[in-house]
Write a protein that holds these residues in place. Structure first.
Motif, PDB file in Angstrom:
ATOM      1  N   ILE A 186       0.838  -1.202   0.000  1.00 53.02           N
ATOM      2  CA  ILE A 186       0.000   0.000   0.000  1.00 53.02           C
ATOM      3  C   ILE A 186       0.873   1.253   0.000  1.00 53.02           C
ATOM      4  O   ILE A 186       1.900   1.301   0.668  1.00 53.02           O
ATOM      5  N   GLU A 187       0.452   2.265  -0.767  1.00 53.09           N
ATOM      6  CA  GLU A 187       0.998   3.619  -0.647  1.00 53.09           C
ATOM      7  C   GLU A 187      -0.141   4.545  -0.256  1.00 53.09           C
ATOM      8  O   GLU A 187      -1.257   4.396  -0.747  1.00 53.09           O
ATOM      9  N   SER A 188       0.141   5.538   0.597  1.00 56.03           N
ATOM     10  CA  SER A 188      -0.883   6.521   0.968  1.00 56.03           C
ATOM     11  C   SER A 188      -0.790   7.708   0.005  1.00 56.03           C
ATOM     12  O   SER A 188       0.286   8.270  -0.187  1.00 56.03           O
TER      13      SER A 188
ATOM     14  N   ARG B   1      -4.236  17.443   2.152  1.00 53.46           N
ATOM     15  CA  ARG B   1      -4.474  18.562   1.239  1.00 53.46           C
ATOM     16  C   ARG B   1      -3.599  18.336   0.020  1.00 53.46           C
ATOM     17  O   ARG B   1      -2.517  17.750   0.115  1.00 53.46           O
TER      18      ARG B   1
ATOM     19  N   ASN C 100      -0.514   5.602  -8.929  1.00 52.21           N
ATOM     20  CA  ASN C 100      -0.990   6.822  -9.569  1.00 52.21           C
ATOM     21  C   ASN C 100      -1.474   6.614 -11.001  1.00 52.21           C
ATOM     22  O   ASN C 100      -1.816   7.564 -11.689  1.00 52.21           O
TER      23      ASN C 100
ATOM     24  N   VAL D  92      -2.966  11.366  -1.607  1.00 52.09           N
ATOM     25  CA  VAL D  92      -4.014  12.347  -1.324  1.00 52.09           C
ATOM     26  C   VAL D  92      -4.963  12.441  -2.522  1.00 52.09           C
ATOM     27  O   VAL D  92      -4.535  12.487  -3.675  1.00 52.09           O
TER      28      VAL D  92
ATOM     29  N   GLN E  57       1.124   0.317  -9.773  1.00 54.12           N
ATOM     30  CA  GLN E  57       1.494   1.728  -9.908  1.00 54.12           C
ATOM     31  C   GLN E  57       0.292   2.574  -9.487  1.00 54.12           C
ATOM     32  O   GLN E  57      -0.563   2.914 -10.306  1.00 54.12           O
TER      33      GLN E  57
ATOM     34  N   GLY F 232      -1.024  11.876  -6.986  1.00 53.85           N
ATOM     35  CA  GLY F 232      -0.083  10.990  -7.654  1.00 53.85           C
ATOM     36  C   GLY F 232       1.249  10.794  -6.972  1.00 53.85           C
ATOM     37  O   GLY F 232       2.146  10.204  -7.550  1.00 53.85           O
ATOM     38  N   TYR F 233       1.415  11.324  -5.765  1.00 57.21           N
ATOM     39  CA  TYR F 233       2.653  11.095  -5.011  1.00 57.21           C
ATOM     40  C   TYR F 233       2.264  10.753  -3.572  1.00 57.21           C
ATOM     41  O   TYR F 233       1.183  11.110  -3.110  1.00 57.21           O
ATOM     42  N   ASN F 234       3.155  10.047  -2.865  1.00 55.64           N
ATOM     43  CA  ASN F 234       2.846   9.659  -1.486  1.00 55.64           C
ATOM     44  C   ASN F 234       2.536  10.890  -0.642  1.00 55.64           C
ATOM     45  O   ASN F 234       3.259  11.877  -0.709  1.00 55.64           O
ATOM     46  N   SER F 235       1.469  10.823   0.145  1.00 51.22           N
ATOM     47  CA  SER F 235       1.095  11.966   0.964  1.00 51.22           C
ATOM     48  C   SER F 235       0.240  11.532   2.143  1.00 51.22           C
ATOM     49  O   SER F 235      -0.646  10.684   2.009  1.00 51.22           O
ATOM     50  N   TYR F 236       0.509  12.150   3.278  1.00 49.26           N
ATOM     51  CA  TYR F 236      -0.361  12.018   4.448  1.00 49.26           C
ATOM     52  C   TYR F 236      -0.928  13.401   4.819  1.00 49.26           C
ATOM     53  O   TYR F 236      -1.346  13.616   5.946  1.00 49.26           O
ATOM     54  N   ALA F 237      -0.903  14.352   3.887  1.00 48.19           N
ATOM     55  CA  ALA F 237      -1.117  15.752   4.246  1.00 48.19           C
ATOM     56  C   ALA F 237      -2.588  16.172   4.307  1.00 48.19           C
ATOM     57  O   ALA F 237      -2.885  17.244   4.812  1.00 48.19           O
TER      58      ALA F 237
END
Lengths: 416, 91
Positions: free
Chosen positions: A252-254, A305, A414, A256, A412, A298-303
């Protein structure tokens, strides 16, 4: 208190002074049969079905914030079961059937609205792909109708049908799809689980998992340690972080995913429409706002936003489909953190740690799956056997090659 | 979000394409076991915080870059050209 026309009339006469909280703000006990980590839609639904379907009531739902503060309140509220692959279709259809009976089951108005979901197609090849999907759905007992251009135009006259690049040729319609008031789903399941005897423990963050000899025995939390015979993770967005506490690495990747609401306007669109030539879909909420969704950044994010390029991309798709939207102002937008699994499909399974269960990897599809996910996860926790319609959602399918790659793009996130 | 490309200077994120975590190395295809390929292809650390990752400057110099970024804030700490010794990232 059971909600009904009589309870409403009684409270009306009493000046609405007698309403009680919908659920208790429970303090954690020292020991439970089952601890569910994550007080979102899936965790609360799991707790409700554990109590109501399996008679397991010595259960706690542990939530780091307040109930419904995660993705259950950050989605675009669409429900549907228009899936192609045999591993997916029966699961999402069970979920849709549970949506259809949800309000009676939990005695709560979740505003389930089966206003239909239309996936537009813009080329002969896409029409053929949607015909195939519709046929697969009908073989599995799901409703699907392939519409031509004029049938879609009769329902939605304001779209840009003769766009030079993406002319609308028709659409695949699932009439039983629609939308649901998402916060009410969290609140309704919390109330139903509480009425079933489940403790809902808020503002209690899990800081560690207690594991002895390969078996989970409890959790460490900001409100002290709690013992349990079984621990269930329902923390999509943060699954990797919780699994790491048990020494597990997940597929898994997180990422947004952003969503958008326009200013409120009079009733304009009475169904849910997805654009087939870009990742964009639209429906209208009961408050009048148009609700849009698009692609992950399309990129890892925990933000929680995202960035402007995706906003621009979604608005370009919106204008290509529906030029009249240019007159409407965007009111607000937000981001939620998705568990993007490596094949685009979820995981409901045991983990290698005995007594530790995993519900994760929901990608774009977590909200519509809420009742089905809770139903199947509760079945797994109670019986230690996978529910038949969720049997394909194994954690080890990535190692054995039994992927459920609905979109066929590989590992993949994204591109999914 | 902007990425300071070592070849082109500071550019908007729209010019770049994200691939994945820069950590995993592709096992030797002929010698690799299925289990090793599975770990390489599917399993991720997926940290909340500092993350080294592969980005491709597709609308610029078309070079592969290693970006160190905070996944909680999107703050970029460092951008390096992909060292020649690292596996081809186009796989």
């Amino acid at each position: 208190m059971r909600y009904s026309i009589f309870s409403l009339l009684r409270q009306s006469w009493a000046g609405h002074t007698g309403w009680t909280p919908a659920w208790r703000d429970a303090a954690p006990k020292s020991d439970y049969d089952v601890i569910i980590i994550g007080g979102g839609g899936h965790g609360l639904a799991t707790a409700h079905y554990l109590a109501s379907q399996h008679g397991i009531t010595n259960v706690a739902v542990i939530e780091k914030g307040h109930v419904g503060s995660g993705n259950i309140g950050r989605n675009t509220t669409i429900i549907r079961s228009n899936y192609l692959l045999p591993g997916n279709t029966p699961f999402y259809e069970l979920s849709l059937k549970l949506w259809e009976g949800l309000e009676q089951d939990i005695n709560y108005n979740a505003m389930v609205s089966q206003r239909g979901v239309i996936n537009l197609y813009h080329s002969d090849a896409q029409r053929d792909a949607y015909a195939r999907r519709g046929n697969a759905m009908r073989i599995a007992g799901v409703d699907a109708e392939l519409l031509g251009k004029e049938e879609v135009r009769a329902m939605l006259p304001f779209f840009n049908y003769d766009d030079a690049r993406f002319p609308i040729q028709g659409g695949l319609l699932q009439r039983r799809g629609g939308s649901v008031r998402h916060d009410a789903v969290a609140w309704g399941y919390a109330r139903a689980a509480d009425r079933g005897g489940v403790d809902i423990v808020q503002n209690c963050e899990v800081t560690g998992l207690a594991i002895e000899a390969g078996r989970v025995v409890g959790v460490e939390t900001t409100r002290g340690p709690i013992r349990a015979r079984k621990v269930a993770l329902a923390v999509a967005g943060n699954s990797s972080r919780l699994a790491a506490m048990a020494g597990l690495r997940l597929p898994i990747e997180s990422h947004v995913l952003q969503a958008f609401v326009s200013e409120g306007v009079k009733p304009l669109i009475d169904t849910v429409v997805t654009f087939g030539a870009g990742h964009f879909y639209v429906s209208q909420s009961d408050k009048g706002g148009l609700v849009f969704g698009g692609d992950i950044d399309g990129y890892n994010s925990y933000a929680q936003r995202g960035n402007l390029p995706v906003i621009e991309d979604v608005m370009e798709s919106a204008m290509a489909l529906w030029p009249g939207l240019g007159r409407i102002r965007l009111l607000r937008h937000w981001g939620g953190i998705m568990d993007m699994s490596m094949d685009g499909s979820p995981i409901i399974d045991h983990t290698p740690i005995e007594g530790l269960y995993l519900n994760a990897g929901w990608c774009y599809g977590g909200f519509k799956a809420t009742p089905g996910s809770g139903w199947c996860f509760a079945h797994l926790i109670a019986t230690d056997k996978p529910h038949p319609v969720a049997a394909a959602y194994r954690l080890d399918r990535f190692a054995t090659g039994r992927l459920i790659d609905e979109k066929g793009v590989g590992a993949q996130p994204n591109l999914q | 979000m902007r990425i300071d490309c070592p070849h082109c200077g500071s550019r908007d994120v729209q010019e770049f394409i994200y691939l994945r975590d820069a950590g995993p190395r592709r096992p030797d295809g002929m010698a690799a076991t299925l289990a090793e390929m599975h770990v390489y292809l599917h399993e991720r650390d997926n940290p909340a915080g500092r993350h080294r990752e592969l980005w491709y400057h597709g609308s610029g110099c078309r070079a592969w870059l290693v970006v160190t970024r905070d996944t909680r804030t999107h703050a970029v700490f460092a951008v390096e050209a992909l060292p020649a010794s690292v596996e081809s990232a186009s796989t």
